[in-house]
Every structure is written in structure tokens, then in C-alpha cells.
Scaffold this motif. Structure first.
Motif, PDB file in Angstrom:
ATOM      1  N   TYR A  92       4.489  10.528  15.924  1.00 27.25           N
ATOM      2  CA  TYR A  92       4.923  11.356  14.805  1.00 27.25           C
ATOM      3  C   TYR A  92       4.354  12.771  14.779  1.00 27.25           C
ATOM      4  O   TYR A  92       4.797  13.587  13.975  1.00 27.25           O
ATOM      5  CB  TYR A  92       4.611  10.643  13.477  1.00 27.25           C
ATOM      6  N   PHE A  93       3.385  13.057  15.627  1.00 28.14           N
ATOM      7  CA  PHE A  93       2.815  14.401  15.663  1.00 28.14           C
ATOM      8  C   PHE A  93       2.398  14.711  17.098  1.00 28.14           C
ATOM      9  O   PHE A  93       1.213  14.771  17.422  1.00 28.14           O
ATOM     10  CB  PHE A  93       1.619  14.488  14.727  1.00 28.14           C
ATOM     11  N   PRO A  94       3.391  14.906  17.967  1.00 33.94           N
ATOM     12  CA  PRO A  94       3.116  15.071  19.402  1.00 33.94           C
ATOM     13  C   PRO A  94       2.220  16.272  19.693  1.00 33.94           C
ATOM     14  O   PRO A  94       2.181  17.241  18.936  1.00 33.94           O
ATOM     15  CB  PRO A  94       4.500  15.248  20.027  1.00 33.94           C
ATOM     16  N   VAL A  95       1.511  16.166  20.795  1.00 29.34           N
ATOM     17  CA  VAL A  95       0.567  17.210  21.185  1.00 29.34           C
ATOM     18  C   VAL A  95       1.272  18.560  21.341  1.00 29.34           C
ATOM     19  O   VAL A  95       0.684  19.601  21.047  1.00 29.34           O
ATOM     20  CB  VAL A  95      -0.217  16.808  22.461  1.00 29.34           C
ATOM     21  N   THR A  96       2.534  18.552  21.755  1.00 26.78           N
ATOM     22  CA  THR A  96       3.259  19.821  21.902  1.00 26.78           C
ATOM     23  C   THR A  96       3.390  20.533  20.558  1.00 26.78           C
ATOM     24  O   THR A  96       3.259  21.754  20.486  1.00 26.78           O
ATOM     25  CB  THR A  96       4.659  19.595  22.493  1.00 26.78           C
ATOM     26  N   LYS A  97       3.613  19.778  19.501  1.00 24.84           N
ATOM     27  CA  LYS A  97       3.711  20.366  18.152  1.00 24.84           C
ATOM     28  C   LYS A  97       2.341  20.884  17.699  1.00 24.84           C
ATOM     29  O   LYS A  97       2.238  21.945  17.104  1.00 24.84           O
ATOM     30  CB  LYS A  97       4.262  19.338  17.162  1.00 24.84           C
ATOM     31  N   ARG A  98       1.286  20.121  18.013  1.00 18.48           N
ATOM     32  CA  ARG A  98      -0.058  20.571  17.640  1.00 18.48           C
ATOM     33  C   ARG A  98      -0.423  21.869  18.354  1.00 18.48           C
ATOM     34  O   ARG A  98      -1.014  22.766  17.767  1.00 18.48           O
ATOM     35  CB  ARG A  98      -1.084  19.468  17.918  1.00 18.48           C
ATOM     36  N   TRP A  99      -0.046  21.966  19.629  1.00 16.79           N
ATOM     37  CA  TRP A  99      -0.308  23.202  20.372  1.00 16.79           C
ATOM     38  C   TRP A  99       0.510  24.370  19.803  1.00 16.79           C
ATOM     39  O   TRP A  99       0.036  25.504  19.739  1.00 16.79           O
ATOM     40  CB  TRP A  99      -0.018  23.015  21.864  1.00 16.79           C
ATOM     41  N   GLU A 100       1.728  24.081  19.407  1.00 10.59           N
ATOM     42  CA  GLU A 100       2.572  25.108  18.790  1.00 10.59           C
ATOM     43  C   GLU A 100       1.922  25.635  17.506  1.00 10.59           C
ATOM     44  O   GLU A 100       1.891  26.849  17.266  1.00 10.59           O
ATOM     45  CB  GLU A 100       3.943  24.514  18.482  1.00 10.59           C
ATOM     46  N   LEU A 101       1.385  24.741  16.698  1.00  8.76           N
ATOM     47  CA  LEU A 101       0.717  25.156  15.459  1.00  8.76           C
ATOM     48  C   LEU A 101      -0.581  25.904  15.752  1.00  8.76           C
ATOM     49  O   LEU A 101      -0.926  26.853  15.052  1.00  8.76           O
ATOM     50  CB  LEU A 101       0.463  23.944  14.568  1.00  8.76           C
ATOM     51  N   ARG A 102      -1.264  25.513  16.812  1.00  5.66           N
ATOM     52  CA  ARG A 102      -2.466  26.257  17.198  1.00  5.66           C
ATOM     53  C   ARG A 102      -2.094  27.679  17.617  1.00  5.66           C
ATOM     54  O   ARG A 102      -2.773  28.634  17.269  1.00  5.66           O
ATOM     55  CB  ARG A 102      -3.190  25.552  18.324  1.00  5.66           C
ATOM     56  N   ASP A 107      -1.846  33.503  16.656  1.00  9.76           N
ATOM     57  CA  ASP A 107      -1.005  34.696  16.531  1.00  9.76           C
ATOM     58  C   ASP A 107      -0.836  35.174  15.091  1.00  9.76           C
ATOM     59  O   ASP A 107      -0.114  36.143  14.850  1.00  9.76           O
ATOM     60  CB  ASP A 107       0.388  34.417  17.121  1.00  9.76           C
ATOM     61  N   LEU A 108      -1.480  34.518  14.142  1.00  2.56           N
ATOM     62  CA  LEU A 108      -1.281  34.820  12.726  1.00  2.56           C
ATOM     63  C   LEU A 108      -1.759  36.229  12.379  1.00  2.56           C
ATOM     64  O   LEU A 108      -2.872  36.620  12.696  1.00  2.56           O
ATOM     65  CB  LEU A 108      -2.038  33.796  11.867  1.00  2.56           C
ATOM     66  N   ILE A 109      -0.871  36.975  11.748  1.00  2.00           N
ATOM     67  CA  ILE A 109      -1.231  38.291  11.187  1.00  2.00           C
ATOM     68  C   ILE A 109      -0.700  38.334   9.753  1.00  2.00           C
ATOM     69  O   ILE A 109       0.263  37.647   9.414  1.00  2.00           O
ATOM     70  CB  ILE A 109      -0.658  39.462  12.020  1.00  2.00           C
ATOM     71  N   GLN A 110      -1.327  39.150   8.953  1.00  2.00           N
ATOM     72  CA  GLN A 110      -0.938  39.198   7.542  1.00  2.00           C
ATOM     73  C   GLN A 110       0.452  39.783   7.363  1.00  2.00           C
ATOM     74  O   GLN A 110       1.256  39.264   6.592  1.00  2.00           O
ATOM     75  CB  GLN A 110      -1.961  39.985   6.725  1.00  2.00           C
ATOM     76  N   GLY A 111       0.757  40.854   8.061  1.00  2.00           N
ATOM     77  CA  GLY A 111       2.079  41.467   7.949  1.00  2.00           C
ATOM     78  C   GLY A 111       2.452  41.750   6.507  1.00  2.00           C
ATOM     79  O   GLY A 111       1.694  42.369   5.768  1.00  2.00           O
ATOM     80  N   ASN A 112       3.608  41.257   6.071  1.00  2.00           N
ATOM     81  CA  ASN A 112       4.109  41.482   4.712  1.00  2.00           C
ATOM     82  C   ASN A 112       3.625  40.440   3.703  1.00  2.00           C
ATOM     83  O   ASN A 112       4.015  40.494   2.542  1.00  2.00           O
ATOM     84  CB  ASN A 112       5.647  41.493   4.707  1.00  2.00           C
ATOM     85  N   MET A 113       2.801  39.492   4.143  1.00  2.00           N
ATOM     86  CA  MET A 113       2.314  38.465   3.226  1.00  2.00           C
ATOM     87  C   MET A 113       1.241  39.045   2.304  1.00  2.00           C
ATOM     88  O   MET A 113       0.487  39.932   2.702  1.00  2.00           O
ATOM     89  CB  MET A 113       1.676  37.298   4.001  1.00  2.00           C
TER      90      MET A 113
END
Length: 130
Positions: A92-102, A107-113
């Protein structure tokens, strides 16, 4: 005696009103479910792995219940220990999805948030980046 202990734990666990887990494609729902289960198990002081598995799967329904039936047909639950939780995350939570979230965290930037939105996103994603 064992049956009474098990019933008492199931009753205590149920009183905490854990969510029902149906399975499905959203890995965040699976992660939220397992996080909630872990908190509940800690709060009622369950340390026995066999009981943890029984309680963690107690609220499975639909696809998750079918998947779990196939797992217990292949494995002896009493010998699974943490392996059940590994199987759960593989399904239900494959490693590929976990890597995508990592990567999203990296890559997280504040931008317009707003600061609050950014902080919430940062906190949400930070659990995937040790």
C-alpha cells in the motif's frame, strides 16, 4: 485466559475508534492508518507482535481484507513479527512512492505558499526524509 486478554485488547483498541482501512491506491491513507494504529497500540501498551498484527488488521475491510486473507494463506501470522508491516507497506505504500515524496521534500520551496502552508507541507513531507 488468552482469549479474555485478546478480547480485552480488542475492546480497548476499538474504544480508541481506529479508522477503517479499505486499501486502495492512496499511499498517504495507508501511512496515516498505520501511524494511527501504532499510536493506539502504544497507548494500550501492546508489545506482543502477534497481538499487534491482530489489532492492526482488525479494521481492514474491502481490498485490504482480501489482501490480508491472501497473506495469511501464505504465512503463519504467529511467526510474522514485523514482516507483516513490511508486507503492508510494500502493498500500500511502495518504496517508489516514498522516494517520490522524499524528492518532493528535497525540492520543496515556499514559492507562492504562505508561511503556514509552507510549514504544513514541510512538516508533512519531512517524515519521508530522515
Amino acid at each position: 485466559m488468552v482469549a479474555q486478554k485478546r478480547l480485552k485488547l480488542i475492546t480497548g483498541f476499538s474504544k480508541l475508534m481506529p479508522m477503517i482501512f479499505e486499501g486502495g491506491a492512496d499511499p498517504m491513507v495507508a501511512d496515516d492508518y498505520m501511524g494511527q494504529v501504532e499510536n493506539h497500540l502504544t497507548s494500550i501498551n501492546v508489545s506482543d507482535y502477534h497481538l499487534k498484527i491482530i489489532l492492526a488488521t482488525y479494521k481492514f475491510s474491502k481490498d485490504a481484507k482480501l489482501w490480508w486473507k491472501s497473506v495469511i494463506n501464505q504465512h503463519k501470522v504467529e511467526y510474522m513479527r514485523l514482516y507483516m508491516f513490511e508486507l503492508f507497506y510494500e502493498k500500500y505504500f511502495p518504496v517508489t512512492k516514498r522516494w517520490e515524496l522524499r524528492k518532493q521534500f528535497d525540492d520543496l520551496i515556499q514559492g507562492n505558499m504562505s508561511v503556514t502552508e509552507y510549514e504544513n507541507k514541510f512538516t508533512s513531507l519531512s517524515r519521508f526524509a530522515p
